[in-house]
Structures are given as structure tokens and as C-alpha cells.
Design an enzyme around this catalytic site. Structure first.
Site, short mmCIF file in Angstrom:
data_model
loop_
_atom_site.label_atom_id
_atom_site.label_comp_id
_atom_site.label_asym_id
_atom_site.label_seq_id
_atom_site.Cartn_x
_atom_site.Cartn_y
_atom_site.Cartn_z
N ASN A 69 -6.07 -3.10 1.67
CA ASN A 69 -5.96 -4.54 2.10
C ASN A 69 -7.39 -5.15 2.14
O ASN A 69 -8.13 -4.33 3.06
CB ASN A 69 -5.11 -4.94 2.89
CG ASN A 69 -3.65 -4.63 2.82
OD1 ASN A 69 -3.44 -4.58 1.49
ND2 ASN A 69 -2.81 -4.75 3.71
N ARG A 125 0.76 -1.33 -0.13
CA ARG A 125 -0.13 -0.23 0.09
C ARG A 125 0.80 1.21 0.18
O ARG A 125 0.52 2.35 -0.79
CB ARG A 125 -0.93 0.07 1.16
CG ARG A 125 -2.05 -1.15 1.09
CD ARG A 125 -3.02 -1.16 2.19
NE ARG A 125 -1.98 -1.11 3.33
CZ ARG A 125 -2.29 -1.29 4.93
NH1 ARG A 125 -3.79 -0.97 5.07
NH2 ARG A 125 -1.67 -1.65 5.62
#
Length: 85
Positions: free
Chosen positions: A23, A5
Site C-alpha cells: 500500500n 494485498r
């Protein structure tokens, strides 16, 4: 710790893209990006499909859609524990 990320955010910021990355509970990553098509294509092909050197990207599924909302910047969305803080 893969930090995909963070990688996605840093590269999106570099390319001037907006949106988010998060996620999912099944272990996949969901990402929405907005910007110039040329920069989006570069983001997908040069960055997301290979990922950072310390991650393994099994596959990338791309869907081109008309935006239903606009994002002011690119953010990492947290779920689970951090949502309860």
C-alpha cells in the site's frame, strides 16, 4: 478492511508468480510481479482488474519492464507502523 494485498498474494502464489504488493501513502496499491507472460496476463485480466469481491478496483495501470532484480517468492510489503517493529 479490504485485504487486497492478501488477495494479490494468494492469487500470485496460485499462478506461480513472484514479486511484491504494498500500500502507498496516497491510498493506491503498488504491485510488481514476475513470471511467464501468459500467467502475468491472466493475473492482470482475471484477478487484478476485478479484485476480490469485497473490494472496488477503480483502475489498473500496467507497465511491462525488463526486470532489474529477481524475487524468490511473492510477498506483502508493510510500511509505516510495521517497519518500526
Amino acid at each position: 478492511m479490504v485485504m487486497f494485498r492478501d488477495f494479490a498474494k494468494r492469487t500470485a502464489d496460485k499462478l506461480g508468480l513472484t514479486g511484491f504488493v504494498e500500500n502507498l501513502s496516497d491510498g493506491t496499491v503498488h504491485l510488481v510481479a514476475q513470471g511467464e507472460r501468459e500467467m502475468l496476463t491472466r493475473y492482470i485480466d482475471q484477478y487484478l482488474k476485478s479484485g476480490p469481491t469485497f473490494a472496488k478496483v477503480a483502475s489498473v495501470r500496467v507497465e511491462w519492464k525488463t526486470p532489474v532484480e529477481s524475487y524468490p517468492d511473492f510477498r506483502i510489503r508493510f510500511s509505516g507502523f510495521f517497519d518500526r517493529l
